[in-house]
Design a protein around this motif. Structure first.
Motif, mmCIF file in Angstrom:
data_model
loop_
_atom_site.group_PDB
_atom_site.id
_atom_site.type_symbol
_atom_site.label_atom_id
_atom_site.label_comp_id
_atom_site.label_asym_id
_atom_site.label_seq_id
_atom_site.Cartn_x
_atom_site.Cartn_y
_atom_site.Cartn_z
ATOM 1 N N THR A 30 -5.040 1.215 11.689
ATOM 2 C CA THR A 30 -5.265 -0.098 11.094
ATOM 3 C C THR A 30 -4.778 -0.143 9.647
ATOM 4 O O THR A 30 -4.158 -1.109 9.211
ATOM 5 N N THR B 74 -2.453 1.751 8.288
ATOM 6 C CA THR B 74 -0.988 1.801 8.307
ATOM 7 C C THR B 74 -0.389 0.425 8.617
ATOM 8 O O THR B 74 0.586 -0.006 8.004
ATOM 9 N N ALA B 75 -1.001 -0.285 9.568
ATOM 10 C CA ALA B 75 -0.529 -1.628 9.911
ATOM 11 C C ALA B 75 -0.702 -2.585 8.733
ATOM 12 O O ALA B 75 0.170 -3.417 8.453
ATOM 13 N N ARG C 28 2.038 -2.057 6.221
ATOM 14 C CA ARG C 28 3.288 -2.707 6.622
ATOM 15 C C ARG C 28 3.219 -4.219 6.377
ATOM 16 O O ARG C 28 4.184 -4.835 5.928
ATOM 17 N N GLN C 29 2.069 -4.825 6.690
ATOM 18 C CA GLN C 29 1.922 -6.259 6.472
ATOM 19 C C GLN C 29 2.008 -6.611 4.981
ATOM 20 O O GLN C 29 2.633 -7.610 4.599
#
Length: 304
Positions: A4, A6-7, A10-11
């Motif tokens: 979560t 890491t995501a 990226r966002q």
């Protein structure tokens, strides 16, 4: 948890990159607005000179013709030639829809021959049941506006005629968006025939210097030349104001996007830091729990 975070990283990175693009587009739109507004301001002196020349010609060439009846909006027998200015670039909201809706409402049931400036206006007119006679490319800079004006003057009937300028049967109207304090507003401008009250005002206005002017020869030819320049100035101004309005609409859209992306980044940052702190707390609890499990029992007595 790690996936979560890491995501979220990226966002946040994608939103930051998008915010940078939006800021560049904001700067580009603001710069373009200034460019077109300066071109309109620079045209003002030349427009004033053309009006002074027209005032002399209107006094010298058939003064009685100045009082010819202007066309009435309810005269359905008259064919109206209309040029609708739009945009072919994105991120302008309802820019094209508003100017076309305004033009269609003004057309009413009059027999109108329409020319579109921009493919999107062309398609919008087709959707509204009005088939344009032709389509012109939207200028991409101040330098290209002159080319557009030349094409309009050569293509649209009666747009380059001195007789049309004073004839009761020749009507040429421009529809475009004009910059306003908040954003822009759709407006119309009738170029042909020349407005009766405007002609009277020009013919009666005093000359700005003691040396009175006179037309030496070829009065009609001189009048035709000044009407041509008047049409050029009006078309140039309409196109420049339409382009300024387009960039004002894009600037407003980019400002909204910048604000929304900023709010999104705040939410993502808050979520990221909350999850990161939760992960750190969980790791600390695991360390403490492991330490407690491996530590010797202080309450146990010595073994025999």
């Amino acid at each position: 948890m790690a996936a979560t975070i890491t995501a979220l990283r990226r966002q946040i990175s994608s939103a930051s990159d998008l915010k940078s693009v939006v800021r560049v587009m904001k700067a580009s739109a603001a710069s373009a607005i200034g460019q077109y507004e300066r071109s309109v301001a620079a045209l003002a002196d030349y427009a004033r000179t053309v009006e002074l020349g027209l005032s002399v010609c209107l006094r010298a060439v058939d003064p009685a013709g100045i009082h010819a009846r202007a066309p009435h909006a309810g005269d359905k027998a008259r064919t109206v030639h209309a040029v609708v200015f739009g945009s072919d670039q994105g991120l302008v909201g309802r820019f094209n829809d508003e100017v076309v809706d305004y033009a269609i409402a003004q057309f009413a049931s009059l027999p109108v021959r329409v020319w579109a400036v921009g493919e999107r206006v062309h398609e919008r007119l087709l959707d509204a049941g009005r088939t344009p006679e032709g389509v012109f490319a939207v200028p991409g800079s101040v330098e290209q506006i002159t080319q557009l004006v030349g094409q309009v003057l050569q293509t649209v009937p009666m747009a380059d005629s001195a007789d049309a300028g004073r004839s009761q049967s020749a009507t040429l109207i421009l529809f475009y968006n004009r910059p306003s304090a908040n954003s822009y507003n759709p407006v119309s401008q009738r170029l042909l025939p020349l407005d009766e009250q405007w002609q009277q005002t020009l013919a009666l206005q005093p000359w700005p210097s003691p040396q009175l002017p006179e037309v030496l020869s070829a009065n009609t030819q001189t009048l035709r030349a000044f009407i041509h320049e008047h049409l050029f100035v009006s078309l140039f101004r309409a196109s420049a104001e339409s382009l300024a309005s387009e960039n004002a609409s894009r600037l407003a859209a980019m400002q909204r996007a910048d604000r929304n992306i900023g709010e999104l980044l705040q939410d993502l940052d808050a979520t990221y830091h909350r999850l990161r702190q939760a992960g750190i707390d969980e790791e600390l609890f695991d360390v403490i729990s492991g330490f407690d499990a491996l530590a010797p029992n202080s309450e146990a007595g010595p073994q025999a």
